[in-house]
Write a protein that holds these residues in place. Structure first.
Motif, mmCIF file in Angstrom:
data_model
loop_
_atom_site.group_PDB
_atom_site.id
_atom_site.type_symbol
_atom_site.label_atom_id
_atom_site.label_comp_id
_atom_site.label_asym_id
_atom_site.label_seq_id
_atom_site.Cartn_x
_atom_site.Cartn_y
_atom_site.Cartn_z
ATOM 1 N N GLU A 82 0.838 -1.197 0.000
ATOM 2 C CA GLU A 82 0.000 0.000 0.000
ATOM 3 C C GLU A 82 0.873 1.246 0.000
ATOM 4 O O GLU A 82 1.834 1.341 0.754
ATOM 5 N N GLU A 83 0.535 2.194 -0.880
ATOM 6 C CA GLU A 83 1.202 3.489 -0.908
ATOM 7 C C GLU A 83 0.260 4.503 -0.268
ATOM 8 O O GLU A 83 -0.614 5.046 -0.930
ATOM 9 N N VAL A 84 0.414 4.722 1.022
ATOM 10 C CA VAL A 84 -0.465 5.639 1.731
ATOM 11 C C VAL A 84 -0.252 7.058 1.224
ATOM 12 O O VAL A 84 -1.201 7.801 0.957
ATOM 13 N N ARG A 85 0.985 7.438 1.116
ATOM 14 C CA ARG A 85 1.422 8.712 0.547
ATOM 15 C C ARG A 85 2.872 8.524 0.157
ATOM 16 O O ARG A 85 3.443 7.470 0.415
ATOM 17 N N GLU A 132 -7.355 -7.210 7.682
ATOM 18 C CA GLU A 132 -8.682 -6.805 7.225
ATOM 19 C C GLU A 132 -8.646 -6.181 5.831
ATOM 20 O O GLU A 132 -9.608 -5.540 5.410
ATOM 21 N N GLN A 133 -7.536 -6.378 5.129
ATOM 22 C CA GLN A 133 -7.397 -5.844 3.774
ATOM 23 C C GLN A 133 -7.735 -6.924 2.754
ATOM 24 O O GLN A 133 -7.364 -8.088 2.919
ATOM 25 N N GLN A 134 -8.420 -6.545 1.690
ATOM 26 C CA GLN A 134 -8.831 -7.509 0.668
ATOM 27 C C GLN A 134 -8.144 -7.270 -0.678
ATOM 28 O O GLN A 134 -8.542 -7.857 -1.676
ATOM 29 N N CYS A 138 -2.436 -7.923 -0.754
ATOM 30 C CA CYS A 138 -2.541 -8.483 0.593
ATOM 31 C C CYS A 138 -2.918 -9.964 0.542
ATOM 32 O O CYS A 138 -2.447 -10.762 1.367
ATOM 33 N N GLN A 139 -3.735 -10.338 -0.422
ATOM 34 C CA GLN A 139 -4.089 -11.750 -0.555
ATOM 35 C C GLN A 139 -2.857 -12.596 -0.895
ATOM 36 O O GLN A 139 -2.689 -13.707 -0.391
ATOM 37 N N LYS A 140 -1.966 -12.042 -1.723
ATOM 38 C CA LYS A 140 -0.723 -12.753 -2.041
ATOM 39 C C LYS A 140 0.156 -12.874 -0.799
ATOM 40 O O LYS A 140 0.787 -13.910 -0.577
ATOM 41 N N ALA A 141 0.197 -11.820 0.001
ATOM 42 C CA ALA A 141 1.000 -11.862 1.226
ATOM 43 C C ALA A 141 0.455 -12.908 2.194
ATOM 44 O O ALA A 141 1.212 -13.670 2.801
#
Length: 229
Positions: A82-85, A132-134, A138-141
């Motif tokens: 994820e790139e939050v910023r 809680e990420q879909q 994240c699924q690969k992780a």
């Protein structure tokens, strides 16, 4: 008055203890220091070197997540989750460990700060990030199902020395989780910073990093962010 004096002495003592590094290895321009960490059986390390490259080039390497196995010792895979910023990212990594120890996985929260002396990049384990990420990443992780590294906290400091050289300080403390022999833990606490910084000194000379600037990197990041969101 006496209580205040004692308090000052205790503060000074704690500051001295906090910098109680022991030189463990020094070779080919890379120095590795170690020290005890209260409450942990694993040593912290500090690796120090000077590279022939700019601060911007080093930041570009850190942001080139898939290239981590080219320099980060025993890292087999690295993927941005994820790139939050621009200054804050979550990264997933897998590390190969020697037999008979099982491989490990890790999610890191990475935060970049611009300072008066250069750049500081803070790293902190965030293994619950994908709970809680879909997202596909994240699924690969989650699918890797390896033993998570219990603790991984530290920082990089990139301090310009002149127009062509940058001092790199990497300080970190890792608790690998699970069962790991003492001899291997002691070896890794030296091998990880030494080999990583040695390879970093080579990688930073590649043209795609040498020609990079923070401004170019931010523009590339914006394109990547739009593509994934």
């Amino acid at each position: 008055m006496m209580r205040r004096y004692v308090g000052i002495l205790l503060l000074l003592f704690s500051l001295l203890q906090a910098d109680n590094w022991e030189l463990t290895k020094e070779s080919d321009g890379v120095a590795v220091y170690t020290r005890n960490v209260e409450g942990s059986p694993f040593l912290a390390f500090k690796g120090v070197t000077v590279v022939e490259g700019s601060v911007d080039a080093l930041v570009a390497i850190l942001y080139d997540t898939p290239a981590a196995p080219a320099w980060l010792h025993q890292c087999r895979l690295a993927m941005t989750l994820e790139e939050v910023r621009f200054e804050e990212n979550y990264v997933f990594q897998i590390y190969d460990l020697p037999f008979p120890v099982s491989d490990r996985q890790l999610i890191l929260r990475s935060t970049l700060f611009f300072t008066e002396n250069g750049v500081r990049v803070e790293m902190h384990e965030a293994n619950t990030f994908c709970d809680e990420q879909q997202s596909d990443r994240c699924q690969k992780a989650k699918a890797s199902d390896l033993i998570p590294i219990k603790r991984s906290r530290g920082h990089y400091l990139f301090i310009p020395q002149d127009e062509k050289r940058t001092k790199v300080i990497w300080q970190h403390h890792i608790e690998p989780g699970g069962s790991i022999p003492g001899w291997l833990a002691n070896a890794l606490v030296v091998d990880v910073p030494y080999n990583s910084l040695s390879d970093l000194r080579t990688l930073v000379k590649e043209e795609k990093y040498r020609s990079m600037t923070i401004e170019k990197l931010q523009r590339l990041w914006q394109k990547q962010y739009k593509a994934f969101h």
